[in-house]
Design a protein around this motif. Structure first.
Motif, mmCIF file in Angstrom:
data_model
loop_
_atom_site.group_PDB
_atom_site.id
_atom_site.type_symbol
_atom_site.label_atom_id
_atom_site.label_comp_id
_atom_site.label_asym_id
_atom_site.label_seq_id
_atom_site.Cartn_x
_atom_site.Cartn_y
_atom_site.Cartn_z
ATOM 1 N N LYS A 111 1.654 -5.164 -5.265
ATOM 2 C CA LYS A 111 0.322 -4.614 -5.535
ATOM 3 C C LYS A 111 -0.736 -5.715 -5.569
ATOM 4 C CE LYS A 111 -2.429 -2.081 -8.806
ATOM 5 N NZ LYS A 111 -2.567 -1.630 -10.178
ATOM 6 N N LEU A 112 -0.362 -6.882 -6.065
ATOM 7 C CA LEU A 112 -1.310 -7.994 -6.120
ATOM 8 C C LEU A 112 -1.728 -8.458 -4.729
ATOM 9 C CD1 LEU A 112 0.307 -10.118 -8.970
ATOM 10 C CD2 LEU A 112 -1.668 -8.575 -9.134
ATOM 11 N N ASN A 113 -0.878 -8.214 -3.735
ATOM 12 C CA ASN A 113 -1.167 -8.659 -2.371
ATOM 13 C C ASN A 113 -1.812 -7.587 -1.494
ATOM 14 O OD1 ASN A 113 -0.145 -11.244 -2.772
ATOM 15 N ND2 ASN A 113 1.942 -10.566 -2.358
ATOM 16 N N THR A 114 -2.035 -6.399 -2.038
ATOM 17 C CA THR A 114 -2.658 -5.347 -1.229
ATOM 18 C C THR A 114 -4.153 -5.567 -1.140
ATOM 19 O OG1 THR A 114 -2.939 -3.879 -3.123
ATOM 20 C CG2 THR A 114 -0.919 -3.613 -1.842
ATOM 21 N N GLN A 115 -4.711 -5.194 -0.019
ATOM 22 C CA GLN A 115 -6.160 -5.301 0.170
ATOM 23 C C GLN A 115 -6.792 -3.917 0.278
ATOM 24 O OE1 GLN A 115 -6.689 -7.792 3.584
ATOM 25 N NE2 GLN A 115 -5.682 -9.521 2.644
ATOM 26 N N ASP A 116 -6.000 -2.901 0.064
ATOM 27 C CA ASP A 116 -6.456 -1.532 0.223
ATOM 28 C C ASP A 116 -6.224 -0.782 -1.090
ATOM 29 O OD1 ASP A 116 -6.982 1.068 0.978
ATOM 30 O OD2 ASP A 116 -5.618 1.084 2.674
ATOM 31 N N GLY B 150 -2.859 2.297 -5.082
ATOM 32 C CA GLY B 150 -2.638 3.560 -5.791
ATOM 33 C C GLY B 150 -1.254 4.131 -5.536
ATOM 34 N N VAL B 151 -0.792 4.029 -4.295
ATOM 35 C CA VAL B 151 0.555 4.517 -3.958
ATOM 36 C C VAL B 151 1.607 3.696 -4.698
ATOM 37 C CG1 VAL B 151 2.239 4.719 -2.086
ATOM 38 C CG2 VAL B 151 -0.108 5.484 -1.732
ATOM 39 N N ILE B 152 1.427 2.389 -4.720
ATOM 40 C CA ILE B 152 2.362 1.528 -5.451
ATOM 41 C C ILE B 152 2.374 1.895 -6.927
ATOM 42 C CG2 ILE B 152 2.774 -0.844 -6.231
ATOM 43 C CD1 ILE B 152 1.842 -1.751 -3.426
ATOM 44 N N ASP B 153 1.203 2.129 -7.517
ATOM 45 C CA ASP B 153 1.134 2.541 -8.925
ATOM 46 C C ASP B 153 1.897 3.833 -9.175
ATOM 47 O OD1 ASP B 153 -0.256 0.433 -10.032
ATOM 48 O OD2 ASP B 153 -2.223 1.362 -9.747
ATOM 49 N N GLU B 154 1.756 4.799 -8.267
ATOM 50 C CA GLU B 154 2.459 6.074 -8.432
ATOM 51 C C GLU B 154 3.973 5.885 -8.390
ATOM 52 O OE1 GLU B 154 1.330 9.102 -9.340
ATOM 53 O OE2 GLU B 154 -0.554 8.010 -9.610
ATOM 54 N N PHE B 155 4.462 5.055 -7.462
ATOM 55 C CA PHE B 155 5.898 4.776 -7.415
ATOM 56 C C PHE B 155 6.366 4.107 -8.701
ATOM 57 C CE2 PHE B 155 5.690 5.021 -2.664
ATOM 58 C CZ PHE B 155 6.650 6.013 -2.523
ATOM 59 N N ARG B 156 5.574 3.164 -9.199
ATOM 60 C CA ARG B 156 5.948 2.459 -10.422
ATOM 61 C C ARG B 156 5.975 3.385 -11.622
ATOM 62 N NH1 ARG B 156 2.733 -2.479 -11.829
ATOM 63 N NH2 ARG B 156 4.535 -2.806 -13.159
ATOM 64 N N LYS B 157 4.997 4.295 -11.709
ATOM 65 C CA LYS B 157 4.932 5.220 -12.842
ATOM 66 C C LYS B 157 6.033 6.260 -12.800
ATOM 67 C CE LYS B 157 0.176 5.564 -12.503
ATOM 68 N NZ LYS B 157 -1.035 6.376 -12.566
ATOM 69 N N PRO C 55 2.217 -10.551 5.575
ATOM 70 C CA PRO C 55 0.998 -9.763 5.417
ATOM 71 C C PRO C 55 0.059 -9.914 6.611
ATOM 72 C CG PRO C 55 1.445 -11.087 3.461
ATOM 73 C CD PRO C 55 2.407 -11.530 4.521
ATOM 74 N N GLY C 56 -0.607 -8.829 6.944
ATOM 75 C CA GLY C 56 -1.611 -8.866 7.999
ATOM 76 C C GLY C 56 -1.075 -8.742 9.415
ATOM 77 N N THR C 57 0.210 -8.484 9.574
ATOM 78 C CA THR C 57 0.778 -8.383 10.923
ATOM 79 C C THR C 57 1.146 -6.949 11.292
ATOM 80 O OG1 THR C 57 3.017 -8.816 10.137
ATOM 81 C CG2 THR C 57 1.705 -10.723 10.817
#
Length: 70
Positions: A8-13, A18-25, A41-43
């Motif tokens: 999540k710290l490396n996402t730029q979107d 939000g999707v990562i948060d939902e999976f974590r919760k 990242p970025g490829t």
């Protein structure tokens, strides 16, 4: 190896975050599992390459209720 919190710290979107948060919760296991960070990242997944070796195993015989299952 990377956790979802680190990903999540490396996402730029904001949507990806939000999707990562939902999976974590929603899943203790997913929140604590480590994942292979195989993509740079970025490829857009261009660096994701995996190889595998297909092996032929030996069939095992299992006896269930006096019948043999192979």
């Amino acid at each position: 190896m990377i956790t979802l919190a680190q990903a999540k710290l490396n996402t730029q979107d904001a949507i990806q975050a939000g999707v990562i948060d939902e999976f974590r919760k929603s899943s203790f296991i997913l929140d604590n599992m480590t994942f292979d960070d195989a993509v740079s990242p970025g490829t857009n997944g261009a660096t994701l390459t995996y190889g595998y070796t297909k092996g032929i195993g030996i069939y095992s015989r299992i006896t269930v209720d006096n019948s043999v299952v192979e």
